[in-house]
Design a protein around this motif. Structure first.
Motif, PDB file in Angstrom:
ATOM      1  N   ALA A 181       9.279  -4.417 -19.633  1.00 65.53           N
ATOM      2  CA  ALA A 181       9.464  -3.810 -18.315  1.00 65.53           C
ATOM      3  C   ALA A 181       8.240  -4.078 -17.439  1.00 65.53           C
ATOM      4  CB  ALA A 181       9.718  -2.314 -18.452  1.00 65.53           C
ATOM      5  N   THR A 182       7.056  -4.036 -18.031  1.00 66.42           N
ATOM      6  CA  THR A 182       5.839  -4.326 -17.281  1.00 66.42           C
ATOM      7  C   THR A 182       5.894  -5.744 -16.718  1.00 66.42           C
ATOM      8  OG1 THR A 182       4.563  -2.816 -18.667  1.00 66.42           O
ATOM      9  CG2 THR A 182       3.320  -4.485 -17.453  1.00 66.42           C
ATOM     10  N   VAL A 183       6.321  -6.698 -17.541  1.00 56.80           N
ATOM     11  CA  VAL A 183       6.409  -8.096 -17.111  1.00 56.80           C
ATOM     12  C   VAL A 183       7.478  -8.260 -16.034  1.00 56.80           C
ATOM     13  CG1 VAL A 183       7.054 -10.419 -17.875  1.00 56.80           C
ATOM     14  CG2 VAL A 183       5.496  -9.033 -19.261  1.00 56.80           C
ATOM     15  N   VAL A 184       8.645  -7.670 -16.242  1.00 56.12           N
ATOM     16  CA  VAL A 184       9.741  -7.794 -15.271  1.00 56.12           C
ATOM     17  C   VAL A 184       9.364  -7.112 -13.952  1.00 56.12           C
ATOM     18  CG1 VAL A 184      12.127  -7.086 -14.813  1.00 56.12           C
ATOM     19  CG2 VAL A 184      11.543  -8.097 -17.007  1.00 56.12           C
ATOM     20  N   LEU A 185       8.747  -5.943 -14.019  1.00 54.78           N
ATOM     21  CA  LEU A 185       8.348  -5.243 -12.794  1.00 54.78           C
ATOM     22  C   LEU A 185       7.239  -5.993 -12.057  1.00 54.78           C
ATOM     23  CD1 LEU A 185       8.506  -1.536 -13.967  1.00 54.78           C
ATOM     24  CD2 LEU A 185       9.981  -2.658 -12.289  1.00 54.78           C
ATOM     25  N   THR A 186       6.369  -6.677 -12.789  1.00 55.16           N
ATOM     26  CA  THR A 186       5.338  -7.497 -12.143  1.00 55.16           C
ATOM     27  C   THR A 186       5.995  -8.630 -11.363  1.00 55.16           C
ATOM     28  OG1 THR A 186       3.745  -6.949 -13.881  1.00 55.16           O
ATOM     29  CG2 THR A 186       3.265  -8.893 -12.534  1.00 55.16           C
ATOM     30  N   ALA A 187       6.996  -9.262 -11.953  1.00 53.54           N
ATOM     31  CA  ALA A 187       7.734 -10.315 -11.241  1.00 53.54           C
ATOM     32  C   ALA A 187       8.469  -9.730 -10.040  1.00 53.54           C
ATOM     33  CB  ALA A 187       8.720 -11.001 -12.190  1.00 53.54           C
ATOM     34  N   TYR A 188       9.049  -8.555 -10.196  1.00 55.16           N
ATOM     35  CA  TYR A 188       9.779  -7.887  -9.113  1.00 55.16           C
ATOM     36  C   TYR A 188       8.851  -7.604  -7.927  1.00 55.16           C
ATOM     37  CZ  TYR A 188      12.424  -4.155  -6.769  1.00 55.16           C
ATOM     38  OH  TYR A 188      13.077  -3.366  -5.852  1.00 55.16           O
ATOM     39  N   ARG A 189       7.621  -7.234  -8.219  1.00 52.53           N
ATOM     40  CA  ARG A 189       6.668  -6.881  -7.164  1.00 52.53           C
ATOM     41  C   ARG A 189       5.979  -8.101  -6.536  1.00 52.53           C
ATOM     42  NH1 ARG A 189       4.722  -2.444 -11.216  1.00 52.53           N
ATOM     43  NH2 ARG A 189       6.203  -0.797 -10.719  1.00 52.53           N
ATOM     44  N   SER A 190       6.114  -9.262  -7.174  1.00 49.24           N
ATOM     45  CA  SER A 190       5.492 -10.460  -6.610  1.00 49.24           C
ATOM     46  C   SER A 190       6.317 -10.930  -5.413  1.00 49.24           C
ATOM     47  CB  SER A 190       5.401 -11.568  -7.664  1.00 49.24           C
ATOM     48  OG  SER A 190       6.681 -12.107  -7.919  1.00 49.24           O
ATOM     49  N   GLU A 191       5.699 -11.733  -4.576  1.00 50.43           N
ATOM     50  CA  GLU A 191       6.350 -12.161  -3.337  1.00 50.43           C
ATOM     51  C   GLU A 191       7.612 -12.976  -3.579  1.00 50.43           C
ATOM     52  OE1 GLU A 191       3.669 -14.021  -0.639  1.00 50.43           O
ATOM     53  OE2 GLU A 191       2.175 -12.455  -0.888  1.00 50.43           O
ATOM     54  N   GLU A 192       7.592 -13.832  -4.555  1.00 49.25           N
ATOM     55  CA  GLU A 192       8.727 -14.725  -4.786  1.00 49.25           C
ATOM     56  C   GLU A 192       9.499 -14.387  -6.063  1.00 49.25           C
ATOM     57  OE1 GLU A 192       7.380 -18.731  -4.625  1.00 49.25           O
ATOM     58  OE2 GLU A 192       6.425 -18.469  -2.686  1.00 49.25           O
ATOM     59  N   GLY A 193       9.180 -13.265  -6.683  1.00 47.51           N
ATOM     60  CA  GLY A 193       9.853 -12.910  -7.929  1.00 47.51           C
ATOM     61  C   GLY A 193       9.442 -13.799  -9.083  1.00 47.51           C
ATOM     62  N   THR A 194       8.230 -14.349  -8.995  1.00 50.98           N
ATOM     63  CA  THR A 194       7.757 -15.303  -9.999  1.00 50.98           C
ATOM     64  C   THR A 194       6.407 -14.850 -10.547  1.00 50.98           C
ATOM     65  OG1 THR A 194       8.841 -17.068  -8.775  1.00 50.98           O
ATOM     66  CG2 THR A 194       7.235 -17.738 -10.408  1.00 50.98           C
ATOM     67  N   VAL A 195       6.241 -15.036 -11.856  1.00 49.63           N
ATOM     68  CA  VAL A 195       4.960 -14.761 -12.502  1.00 49.63           C
ATOM     69  C   VAL A 195       4.541 -15.979 -13.313  1.00 49.63           C
ATOM     70  CG1 VAL A 195       5.219 -12.252 -12.636  1.00 49.63           C
ATOM     71  CG2 VAL A 195       6.125 -13.672 -14.482  1.00 49.63           C
ATOM     72  N   GLN A 196       3.285 -15.998 -13.706  1.00 45.02           N
ATOM     73  CA  GLN A 196       2.760 -17.092 -14.519  1.00 45.02           C
ATOM     74  C   GLN A 196       2.191 -16.518 -15.802  1.00 45.02           C
ATOM     75  OE1 GLN A 196       0.042 -20.179 -12.899  1.00 45.02           O
ATOM     76  NE2 GLN A 196      -1.469 -19.207 -14.219  1.00 45.02           N
ATOM     77  N   TRP A 197       2.376 -17.261 -16.864  1.00 44.28           N
ATOM     78  CA  TRP A 197       1.718 -16.919 -18.121  1.00 44.28           C
ATOM     79  C   TRP A 197       1.241 -18.201 -18.758  1.00 44.28           C
ATOM     80  CZ3 TRP A 197       3.533 -17.654 -23.390  1.00 44.28           C
ATOM     81  CH2 TRP A 197       2.606 -17.161 -24.337  1.00 44.28           C
ATOM     82  N   VAL A 198      -0.060 -18.295 -18.921  1.00 47.97           N
ATOM     83  CA  VAL A 198      -0.674 -19.473 -19.539  1.00 47.97           C
ATOM     84  C   VAL A 198      -1.272 -19.021 -20.848  1.00 47.97           C
ATOM     85  CG1 VAL A 198      -2.387 -21.293 -19.267  1.00 47.97           C
ATOM     86  CG2 VAL A 198      -1.240 -20.350 -17.263  1.00 47.97           C
ATOM     87  N   HIS A 211       5.668 -20.944 -15.313  1.00 52.59           N
ATOM     88  CA  HIS A 211       6.141 -19.950 -14.363  1.00 52.59           C
ATOM     89  C   HIS A 211       7.503 -19.407 -14.802  1.00 52.59           C
ATOM     90  CE1 HIS A 211       3.302 -22.383 -11.942  1.00 52.59           C
ATOM     91  NE2 HIS A 211       2.904 -21.174 -11.601  1.00 52.59           N
ATOM     92  N   TYR A 212       7.677 -18.120 -14.557  1.00 55.81           N
ATOM     93  CA  TYR A 212       8.918 -17.449 -14.918  1.00 55.81           C
ATOM     94  C   TYR A 212       9.432 -16.707 -13.694  1.00 55.81           C
ATOM     95  CZ  TYR A 212       7.501 -18.564 -19.613  1.00 55.81           C
ATOM     96  OH  TYR A 212       7.128 -19.250 -20.736  1.00 55.81           O
ATOM     97  N   ARG A 213      10.720 -16.878 -13.429  1.00 56.39           N
ATOM     98  CA  ARG A 213      11.325 -16.272 -12.242  1.00 56.39           C
ATOM     99  C   ARG A 213      12.309 -15.185 -12.672  1.00 56.39           C
ATOM    100  NH1 ARG A 213      12.376 -20.350  -8.547  1.00 56.39           N
ATOM    101  NH2 ARG A 213      10.505 -19.626  -7.529  1.00 56.39           N
ATOM    102  N   LEU A 214      12.355 -14.152 -11.876  1.00 57.36           N
ATOM    103  CA  LEU A 214      13.279 -13.049 -12.083  1.00 57.36           C
ATOM    104  C   LEU A 214      14.707 -13.534 -11.841  1.00 57.36           C
ATOM    105  CD1 LEU A 214      12.652 -10.060 -12.684  1.00 57.36           C
ATOM    106  CD2 LEU A 214      12.756  -9.630 -10.244  1.00 57.36           C
ATOM    107  N   THR A 215      15.613 -13.247 -12.745  1.00 58.93           N
ATOM    108  CA  THR A 215      17.022 -13.580 -12.542  1.00 58.93           C
ATOM    109  C   THR A 215      17.676 -12.465 -11.729  1.00 58.93           C
ATOM    110  OG1 THR A 215      17.744 -12.421 -14.529  1.00 58.93           O
ATOM    111  CG2 THR A 215      17.127 -14.755 -14.786  1.00 58.93           C
ATOM    112  N   GLN A 216      18.924 -12.661 -11.349  1.00 60.62           N
ATOM    113  CA  GLN A 216      19.648 -11.617 -10.610  1.00 60.62           C
ATOM    114  C   GLN A 216      19.743 -10.345 -11.456  1.00 60.62           C
ATOM    115  OE1 GLN A 216      20.600 -11.612  -7.428  1.00 60.62           O
ATOM    116  NE2 GLN A 216      21.306  -9.512  -7.655  1.00 60.62           N
ATOM    117  N   LYS A 217      20.044 -10.519 -12.740  1.00 65.18           N
ATOM    118  CA  LYS A 217      20.108  -9.369 -13.647  1.00 65.18           C
ATOM    119  C   LYS A 217      18.743  -8.692 -13.755  1.00 65.18           C
ATOM    120  CE  LYS A 217      21.162  -8.217 -18.462  1.00 65.18           C
ATOM    121  NZ  LYS A 217      21.550  -8.768 -19.770  1.00 65.18           N
TER     122      LYS A 217
END
Length: 159
Positions: free
Chosen positions: A7-24, A74-80
């Motif tokens: 949920a932390t990861v998904v909510l971080t993507a939700y709060r980002s401008e483009e619904g995208t996060v990075q994990w390296v 990069h990982y993008r939030l899906t519609q679900k």
């Protein structure tokens, strides 16, 4: 109660401008230093370890909440994922509002009790000044005041 890692990861993507996060992960980081400057790098914006992030991302991918963008990191939030994150944010906001409403209601009830006690004390003072009914009315008012103070929490918190 803390959020699960996914949920932390998904909510971080939700709060980002483009619904995208990075994990390296550490291996990829050694090969490409440019990837460190992404604004929503999960290692920088969360308190999760690399292993926790990896587990959370894999879970979010399996449950179709996140999808990998291309072959990169990069990982993008899906519609679900958007719907799940949006529902969690709304629920969190509603709980916060409900808590605030309860606190305001309790404060209002406390002031109402104080006002009632003040009125009873004022009435008691008036009874004492009337010599004919002193003892009877004074006893009734003392009993009412005692009942009000004794049952105060039951009446206020019965909801």
């Amino acid at each position: 109660m803390s959020e699960p890692n996914w949920a932390t990861v998904v909510l971080t993507a939700y709060r980002s401008e483009e619904g995208t996060v990075q994990w390296v992960d550490a291996v990829e980081e050694e090969h490409d230093q440019r990837k460190q400057n992404w604004p929503f790098d999960l290692r920088k914006v969360t308190d999760l370890s690399n292993e926790e992030i990896e587990s959370a991302i894999r879970f979010a991918e399996r449950t179709e909440l996140l999808s990998q963008v291309g072959t990169g990191v990069h990982y993008r939030l899906t519609q679900k994922g958007f719907e799940v994150a949006h529902d969690r944010e709304l629920r969190k906001e509603q709980q916060s509002l409900t808590k605030g409403q309860k606190e305001a209601s309790d404060t209002l009830a406390d002031f109402t009790v104080i006002l009632g006690i003040t009125a009873l004390i004022q009435a008691f003072a008036a009874v004492i000044s009337a010599p004919r009914y002193n003892l009877t009315l004074a006893t009734v008012y003392v009993m009412l005041l005692g009942a009000l103070l004794y049952k105060r929490d039951d009446w206020i918190h019965s909801t």
